[in-house]
Design a protein around this motif. Structure first.
Motif, mmCIF file in Angstrom:
data_model
loop_
_atom_site.group_PDB
_atom_site.id
_atom_site.type_symbol
_atom_site.label_atom_id
_atom_site.label_comp_id
_atom_site.label_asym_id
_atom_site.label_seq_id
_atom_site.Cartn_x
_atom_site.Cartn_y
_atom_site.Cartn_z
ATOM 1 N N GLN A 182 0.828 -1.203 0.000
ATOM 2 C CA GLN A 182 0.000 0.000 0.000
ATOM 3 C C GLN A 182 0.865 1.257 0.000
ATOM 4 O OE1 GLN A 182 -2.745 -0.078 3.257
ATOM 5 N NE2 GLN A 182 -4.081 -1.603 2.298
ATOM 6 N N MET A 183 1.900 1.245 0.818
ATOM 7 C CA MET A 183 2.795 2.410 0.879
ATOM 8 C C MET A 183 3.491 2.618 -0.465
ATOM 9 S SD MET A 183 4.378 1.950 4.704
ATOM 10 C CE MET A 183 5.610 3.192 4.477
ATOM 11 N N GLN A 184 3.942 1.547 -1.106
ATOM 12 C CA GLN A 184 4.599 1.641 -2.408
ATOM 13 C C GLN A 184 3.639 2.195 -3.447
ATOM 14 O OE1 GLN A 184 7.882 0.936 -3.088
ATOM 15 N NE2 GLN A 184 7.518 1.725 -5.138
ATOM 16 N N SER A 185 2.401 1.743 -3.422
ATOM 17 C CA SER A 185 1.399 2.216 -4.367
ATOM 18 C C SER A 185 1.145 3.714 -4.175
ATOM 19 C CB SER A 185 0.100 1.430 -4.176
ATOM 20 O OG SER A 185 -0.914 1.969 -4.976
ATOM 21 N N ARG A 186 0.999 4.148 -2.942
ATOM 22 C CA ARG A 186 0.775 5.577 -2.665
ATOM 23 C C ARG A 186 1.994 6.403 -3.063
ATOM 24 N NH1 ARG A 186 -2.200 4.862 3.185
ATOM 25 N NH2 ARG A 186 -4.145 4.034 2.332
ATOM 26 N N PHE A 187 3.173 5.882 -2.802
ATOM 27 C CA PHE A 187 4.400 6.590 -3.190
ATOM 28 C C PHE A 187 4.461 6.748 -4.704
ATOM 29 C CE2 PHE A 187 8.807 6.513 -4.619
ATOM 30 C CZ PHE A 187 9.327 7.574 -3.915
ATOM 31 N N ASN A 188 4.161 5.683 -5.445
ATOM 32 C CA ASN A 188 4.186 5.754 -6.908
ATOM 33 C C ASN A 188 3.167 6.760 -7.434
ATOM 34 O OD1 ASN A 188 6.242 3.870 -7.156
ATOM 35 N ND2 ASN A 188 4.838 2.144 -7.400
ATOM 36 N N THR A 189 1.975 6.776 -6.837
ATOM 37 C CA THR A 189 0.941 7.726 -7.250
ATOM 38 C C THR A 189 1.409 9.163 -7.020
ATOM 39 O OG1 THR A 189 -0.808 6.137 -6.745
ATOM 40 C CG2 THR A 189 -1.447 8.456 -6.855
ATOM 41 N N MET A 190 1.939 9.435 -5.836
ATOM 42 C CA MET A 190 2.415 10.786 -5.525
ATOM 43 C C MET A 190 3.590 11.166 -6.422
ATOM 44 S SD MET A 190 2.094 10.939 -1.393
ATOM 45 C CE MET A 190 2.531 12.659 -1.325
ATOM 46 N N SER A 191 4.481 10.233 -6.675
ATOM 47 C CA SER A 191 5.630 10.490 -7.536
ATOM 48 C C SER A 191 5.170 10.863 -8.939
ATOM 49 C CB SER A 191 6.528 9.253 -7.572
ATOM 50 O OG SER A 191 7.619 9.447 -8.430
ATOM 51 N N ASP A 192 4.203 10.125 -9.472
ATOM 52 C CA ASP A 192 3.667 10.429 -10.803
ATOM 53 C C ASP A 192 3.013 11.803 -10.837
ATOM 54 O OD1 ASP A 192 4.545 7.961 -11.680
ATOM 55 O OD2 ASP A 192 2.566 6.997 -11.550
ATOM 56 N N GLN A 193 2.295 12.165 -9.765
ATOM 57 C CA GLN A 193 1.653 13.477 -9.700
ATOM 58 C C GLN A 193 2.703 14.588 -9.679
ATOM 59 O OE1 GLN A 193 -0.803 13.182 -6.202
ATOM 60 N NE2 GLN A 193 -2.530 12.300 -7.321
ATOM 61 N N ILE A 194 3.758 14.408 -8.913
ATOM 62 C CA ILE A 194 4.816 15.416 -8.825
ATOM 63 C C ILE A 194 5.501 15.591 -10.173
ATOM 64 C CG2 ILE A 194 7.086 15.910 -7.813
ATOM 65 C CD1 ILE A 194 5.976 14.615 -5.201
ATOM 66 N N ILE A 195 5.823 14.493 -10.825
ATOM 67 C CA ILE A 195 6.476 14.559 -12.139
ATOM 68 C C ILE A 195 5.567 15.262 -13.143
ATOM 69 C CG2 ILE A 195 7.276 13.161 -14.084
ATOM 70 C CD1 ILE A 195 8.390 11.185 -11.961
ATOM 71 N N GLY A 196 4.270 14.973 -13.101
ATOM 72 C CA GLY A 196 3.314 15.633 -13.980
ATOM 73 C C GLY A 196 3.272 17.126 -13.752
ATOM 74 N N ARG A 197 3.304 17.542 -12.494
ATOM 75 C CA ARG A 197 3.275 18.976 -12.181
ATOM 76 C C ARG A 197 4.567 19.664 -12.614
ATOM 77 N NH1 ARG A 197 0.301 18.781 -6.271
ATOM 78 N NH2 ARG A 197 -1.736 18.173 -7.098
ATOM 79 N N ILE A 198 5.694 18.984 -12.457
ATOM 80 C CA ILE A 198 6.971 19.553 -12.908
ATOM 81 C C ILE A 198 6.959 19.728 -14.419
ATOM 82 C CG2 ILE A 198 9.437 19.064 -13.161
ATOM 83 C CD1 ILE A 198 9.335 17.819 -10.337
ATOM 84 N N ASP A 199 6.454 18.734 -15.134
ATOM 85 C CA ASP A 199 6.348 18.841 -16.596
ATOM 86 C C ASP A 199 5.450 20.011 -16.991
ATOM 87 O OD1 ASP A 199 8.021 16.668 -16.950
ATOM 88 O OD2 ASP A 199 6.384 15.236 -17.315
ATOM 89 N N GLU A 200 4.331 20.165 -16.293
ATOM 90 C CA GLU A 200 3.407 21.268 -16.574
ATOM 91 C C GLU A 200 4.085 22.619 -16.320
ATOM 92 O OE1 GLU A 200 -0.761 23.050 -14.788
ATOM 93 O OE2 GLU A 200 -0.386 20.900 -14.592
ATOM 94 N N MET A 201 4.847 22.719 -15.230
ATOM 95 C CA MET A 201 5.563 23.965 -14.945
ATOM 96 C C MET A 201 6.603 24.249 -16.021
ATOM 97 S SD MET A 201 5.896 24.060 -10.738
ATOM 98 C CE MET A 201 7.602 23.909 -10.854
ATOM 99 N N GLY A 202 7.286 23.221 -16.512
ATOM 100 C CA GLY A 202 8.257 23.404 -17.586
ATOM 101 C C GLY A 202 7.597 23.944 -18.843
ATOM 102 N N THR A 203 6.421 23.418 -19.162
ATOM 103 C CA THR A 203 5.684 23.904 -20.332
ATOM 104 C C THR A 203 5.291 25.363 -20.142
ATOM 105 O OG1 THR A 203 4.829 21.685 -20.755
ATOM 106 C CG2 THR A 203 3.614 23.523 -21.739
ATOM 107 N N ARG A 204 4.824 25.710 -18.959
ATOM 108 C CA ARG A 204 4.430 27.105 -18.682
ATOM 109 C C ARG A 204 5.633 28.042 -18.776
ATOM 110 N NH1 ARG A 204 0.220 26.936 -13.591
ATOM 111 N NH2 ARG A 204 -1.537 26.061 -14.752
#
Length: 123
Positions: free
Chosen positions: A46-68
């Protein structure tokens, strides 16, 4: 019959894994290590799954900031082109600013400074 130390009671979150025994009176001493191992493995998954979800969200936000940032740089370049400012003039103006980053009030890089109050207008 209280909850053994380290095990969750019924009042705790149902999202959390619980260690339950198959026997009505409680786990035998042989079952406890196996049940505890399964409990810990489930919790780690469960912890690994939550970590992966949060990691994917962070990477997505960083990509969005790079585009902006890329879009902002493009817009600034277009504005500079419209104002007739080239990159060399912009760099010179940035270097001429004080260390605190503030320029003269009303000053625009590449353009003459506005007249001060009380100065005669140029003829």
């Amino acid at each position: 019959p209280g909850t053994p130390p380290g095990l969750m009671s019924d009042s705790q979150s149902r999202d959390q894994p619980r260690l339950e025994s198959s026997a009505g009176s409680g786990p035998s001493t042989d079952e406890l290590p196996q049940d505890l191992t399964l409990f810990v493995q489930n919790l780690m998954e469960q912890m690994q799954s939550r970590f992966n979800t949060m990691s994917d969200q962070i990477i997505g936000r960083i990509d969005e900031m790079g585009t902006r940032i890329d879009e902002l740089e493009s817009s600034i370049g277009e504005l500079m082109a419209q104002a007739g400012i080239n990159d060399d003039e912009a760099e010179e103006a940035a270097e001429a600013r004080p260390a605190d980053g503030r320029g003269r009030p009303g000053a625009t890089p590449g353009l003459p400074a506005p007249p001060k109050a009380g100065d005669p207008s140029p003829s």
